[in-house]
Design a protein around this motif. Structure first.
Motif, PDB file in Angstrom:
ATOM      1  N   ASP A  17       0.849  -1.188   0.000  1.00 20.41           N
ATOM      2  CA  ASP A  17       0.000   0.000   0.000  1.00 20.41           C
ATOM      3  C   ASP A  17       0.887   1.241   0.000  1.00 20.41           C
ATOM      4  O   ASP A  17       2.115   1.132   0.164  1.00 20.41           O
ATOM      5  CB  ASP A  17      -0.920  -0.001   1.216  1.00 20.41           C
ATOM      6  CG  ASP A  17      -2.240   0.702   0.942  1.00 20.41           C
ATOM      7  OD1 ASP A  17      -2.295   1.510  -0.009  1.00 20.41           O
ATOM      8  OD2 ASP A  17      -3.216   0.450   1.668  1.00 20.41           O
ATOM      9  N   SER A  18       0.276   2.380  -0.183  1.00 23.13           N
ATOM     10  CA  SER A  18       1.043   3.624  -0.238  1.00 23.13           C
ATOM     11  C   SER A  18       0.193   4.781   0.276  1.00 23.13           C
ATOM     12  O   SER A  18      -1.040   4.712   0.280  1.00 23.13           O
ATOM     13  CB  SER A  18       1.504   3.905  -1.676  1.00 23.13           C
ATOM     14  OG  SER A  18       0.385   3.998  -2.550  1.00 23.13           O
ATOM     15  N   TYR A  33       5.051   7.288   0.426  1.00 24.10           N
ATOM     16  CA  TYR A  33       5.571   6.179   1.218  1.00 24.10           C
ATOM     17  C   TYR A  33       4.928   4.870   0.769  1.00 24.10           C
ATOM     18  O   TYR A  33       3.719   4.807   0.530  1.00 24.10           O
ATOM     19  CB  TYR A  33       5.280   6.403   2.700  1.00 24.10           C
ATOM     20  CG  TYR A  33       6.031   7.559   3.298  1.00 24.10           C
ATOM     21  CD1 TYR A  33       7.323   7.411   3.787  1.00 24.10           C
ATOM     22  CD2 TYR A  33       5.437   8.822   3.374  1.00 24.10           C
ATOM     23  CE1 TYR A  33       8.011   8.475   4.343  1.00 24.10           C
ATOM     24  CE2 TYR A  33       6.120   9.897   3.925  1.00 24.10           C
ATOM     25  CZ  TYR A  33       7.403   9.716   4.406  1.00 24.10           C
ATOM     26  OH  TYR A  33       8.085  10.775   4.945  1.00 24.10           O
ATOM     27  N   TYR A  34       5.754   3.824   0.683  1.00 26.32           N
ATOM     28  CA  TYR A  34       5.278   2.479   0.361  1.00 26.32           C
ATOM     29  C   TYR A  34       5.503   1.573   1.555  1.00 26.32           C
ATOM     30  O   TYR A  34       6.460   1.734   2.324  1.00 26.32           O
ATOM     31  CB  TYR A  34       6.024   1.911  -0.850  1.00 26.32           C
ATOM     32  CG  TYR A  34       5.579   2.475  -2.177  1.00 26.32           C
ATOM     33  CD1 TYR A  34       4.395   2.051  -2.760  1.00 26.32           C
ATOM     34  CD2 TYR A  34       6.348   3.425  -2.839  1.00 26.32           C
ATOM     35  CE1 TYR A  34       3.986   2.558  -3.990  1.00 26.32           C
ATOM     36  CE2 TYR A  34       5.943   3.943  -4.062  1.00 26.32           C
ATOM     37  CZ  TYR A  34       4.764   3.501  -4.629  1.00 26.32           C
ATOM     38  OH  TYR A  34       4.353   4.005  -5.830  1.00 26.32           O
ATOM     39  N   GLY A  35       4.621   0.599   1.687  1.00 22.22           N
ATOM     40  CA  GLY A  35       4.774  -0.365   2.757  1.00 22.22           C
ATOM     41  C   GLY A  35       4.035  -1.645   2.442  1.00 22.22           C
ATOM     42  O   GLY A  35       3.293  -1.736   1.464  1.00 22.22           O
ATOM     43  N   LEU A  76       0.725  -1.298   8.685  1.00 22.45           N
ATOM     44  CA  LEU A  76       1.558  -1.119   7.493  1.00 22.45           C
ATOM     45  C   LEU A  76       3.019  -0.968   7.894  1.00 22.45           C
ATOM     46  O   LEU A  76       3.369  -0.108   8.701  1.00 22.45           O
ATOM     47  CB  LEU A  76       1.101   0.114   6.712  1.00 22.45           C
ATOM     48  CG  LEU A  76       1.721   0.301   5.322  1.00 22.45           C
ATOM     49  CD1 LEU A  76       1.199  -0.772   4.370  1.00 22.45           C
ATOM     50  CD2 LEU A  76       1.406   1.689   4.766  1.00 22.45           C
ATOM     51  N   LYS A  77       3.864  -1.811   7.327  1.00 21.36           N
ATOM     52  CA  LYS A  77       5.308  -1.732   7.575  1.00 21.36           C
ATOM     53  C   LYS A  77       5.940  -0.936   6.446  1.00 21.36           C
ATOM     54  O   LYS A  77       6.092  -1.415   5.322  1.00 21.36           O
ATOM     55  CB  LYS A  77       5.896  -3.148   7.630  1.00 21.36           C
ATOM     56  CG  LYS A  77       7.397  -3.190   7.853  1.00 21.36           C
ATOM     57  CD  LYS A  77       7.777  -2.662   9.219  1.00 21.36           C
ATOM     58  CE  LYS A  77       9.277  -2.829   9.458  1.00 21.36           C
ATOM     59  NZ  LYS A  77       9.680  -2.281  10.781  1.00 21.36           N
ATOM     60  N   VAL A  78       6.299   0.307   6.730  1.00 21.46           N
ATOM     61  CA  VAL A  78       6.866   1.201   5.717  1.00 21.46           C
ATOM     62  C   VAL A  78       8.318   0.816   5.479  1.00 21.46           C
ATOM     63  O   VAL A  78       9.098   0.636   6.419  1.00 21.46           O
ATOM     64  CB  VAL A  78       6.777   2.671   6.169  1.00 21.46           C
ATOM     65  CG1 VAL A  78       7.388   3.595   5.117  1.00 21.46           C
ATOM     66  CG2 VAL A  78       5.318   3.049   6.422  1.00 21.46           C
ATOM     67  N   LYS A 103      -0.095   4.827  15.236  1.00 17.24           N
ATOM     68  CA  LYS A 103      -1.523   4.548  15.356  1.00 17.24           C
ATOM     69  C   LYS A 103      -2.207   4.606  14.002  1.00 17.24           C
ATOM     70  O   LYS A 103      -3.095   3.802  13.699  1.00 17.24           O
ATOM     71  CB  LYS A 103      -2.159   5.552  16.323  1.00 17.24           C
ATOM     72  CG  LYS A 103      -3.630   5.284  16.600  1.00 17.24           C
ATOM     73  CD  LYS A 103      -4.180   6.277  17.609  1.00 17.24           C
ATOM     74  CE  LYS A 103      -5.668   6.014  17.870  1.00 17.24           C
ATOM     75  NZ  LYS A 103      -6.231   6.979  18.849  1.00 17.24           N
ATOM     76  N   MET A 104      -1.793   5.569  13.177  1.00 19.42           N
ATOM     77  CA  MET A 104      -2.360   5.684  11.839  1.00 19.42           C
ATOM     78  C   MET A 104      -2.010   4.471  10.981  1.00 19.42           C
ATOM     79  O   MET A 104      -2.861   3.927  10.257  1.00 19.42           O
ATOM     80  CB  MET A 104      -1.866   6.970  11.172  1.00 19.42           C
ATOM     81  CG  MET A 104      -2.423   7.230   9.768  1.00 19.42           C
ATOM     82  SD  MET A 104      -1.460   6.459   8.438  1.00 19.42           S
ATOM     83  CE  MET A 104       0.099   7.300   8.609  1.00 19.42           C
ATOM     84  N   LEU A 105      -0.770   3.992  11.081  1.00 21.13           N
ATOM     85  CA  LEU A 105      -0.338   2.858  10.271  1.00 21.13           C
ATOM     86  C   LEU A 105      -1.043   1.563  10.663  1.00 21.13           C
ATOM     87  O   LEU A 105      -1.180   0.657   9.837  1.00 21.13           O
ATOM     88  CB  LEU A 105       1.177   2.681  10.392  1.00 21.13           C
ATOM     89  CG  LEU A 105       2.039   3.789   9.776  1.00 21.13           C
ATOM     90  CD1 LEU A 105       3.511   3.513  10.020  1.00 21.13           C
ATOM     91  CD2 LEU A 105       1.761   3.935   8.289  1.00 21.13           C
ATOM     92  N   GLU A 106      -1.500   1.465  11.919  1.00 20.19           N
ATOM     93  CA  GLU A 106      -2.230   0.277  12.353  1.00 20.19           C
ATOM     94  C   GLU A 106      -3.545   0.109  11.593  1.00 20.19           C
ATOM     95  O   GLU A 106      -4.059  -1.007  11.482  1.00 20.19           O
ATOM     96  CB  GLU A 106      -2.508   0.361  13.856  1.00 20.19           C
ATOM     97  CG  GLU A 106      -1.264   0.204  14.713  1.00 20.19           C
ATOM     98  CD  GLU A 106      -1.581   0.366  16.192  1.00 20.19           C
ATOM     99  OE1 GLU A 106      -2.778   0.603  16.516  1.00 20.19           O
ATOM    100  OE2 GLU A 106      -0.644   0.260  17.013  1.00 20.19           O
TER     101      GLU A 106
END
Length: 212
Positions: A73-74, A83-85, A92-94, A113-116
């Motif tokens: 995702d990005s 950013y890609y992850g 999301l693991k960037v 928290k946002m990436l979760e």
């Protein structure tokens, strides 16, 4: 024995319009790479043993790329960087986060928290399997691959290859409508808008704040 173009099954030509439409559902870069490489690797459908191994290898690699791209995702941060992850059960693991950019995943609790909210879901597996199947249909509909592995498919083979892209397109479109996703990972042509697209997908999200 060399194979002339006249001897190649007509299904390869009939399947081209359907394959072109199916490619819109797949990572653009992977499909373009396959279409650019396969004529050379397959010797334009006139395969010797080495050509068959190379053709098979590039088909497998592109298939895996289509499958795993469904888990990427990005997003665009407030610093303007894309950013890609890769999606994981925890978020999301960037993997293009530099020390000097504005994301600061390690020290910013709001960012973590946002990436979760980009965590791995069942829909990702549906799209991964659908993308893999669609790519294999496109690959098998290729003039070069058919000439290499199926030089004389017979009437049943011609009928199958002529109608398989249409059937696969109908099934995949139905699945993607039932299980929609807005992920845009590696290889997709369109990019997420700055600060807006992911809010549509995951519900209410706060904009990505710049760390102090």
């Amino acid at each position: 024995m060399p194979i002339s173009k006249a001897a190649i099954p007509q299904s390869a030509h009939k399947a081209l319009p359907g394959s072109a439409n199916l490619s819109n559902l797949l990572p653009t870069g992977t499909v373009f790479a396959f279409q650019a490489i396969i004529p050379s690797f397959s010797n334009n459908g006139k395969c010797e043993t080495a050509h068959k191994y190379m053709t098979l290898a590039v088909t497998i690699l592109c298939s895996l790329a289509c499958f795993f791209s469904s888990f990427t995702d990005s997003f665009v941060g407030n610093d303007g960087k894309l950013y890609y992850g890769i999606a994981t059960p925890k978020g999301l693991k960037v993997f293009n986060d530099d020390y000097d950019d504005g994301l600061d995943v390690e020290n910013n609790q709001e960012v973590r928290k946002m990436l979760e909210k980009y965590r791995l879901t069942f829909i990702d597996f549906v799209h991964a399997c659908g993308s893999l199947t669609l790519f294999l249909v496109i690959a098998c509909s290729s003039f070069d691959l058919q000439g290499c592995f199926f030089p004389e498919p017979g009437p049943n083979g011609n009928a199958l290859m002529a109608n398989l892209p249409l059937l696969a397109g109908i099934i995949a479109s139905g699945l993607f409508m039932l299980f929609p996703t807005k992920r845009r990972g590696i290889g997709y042509a369109d990019k997420p808008a700055n600060g807006g697209r992911k809010e549509e997908k995951h519900g209410d999200k706060d904009p990505l704040a710049n760390p102090k």
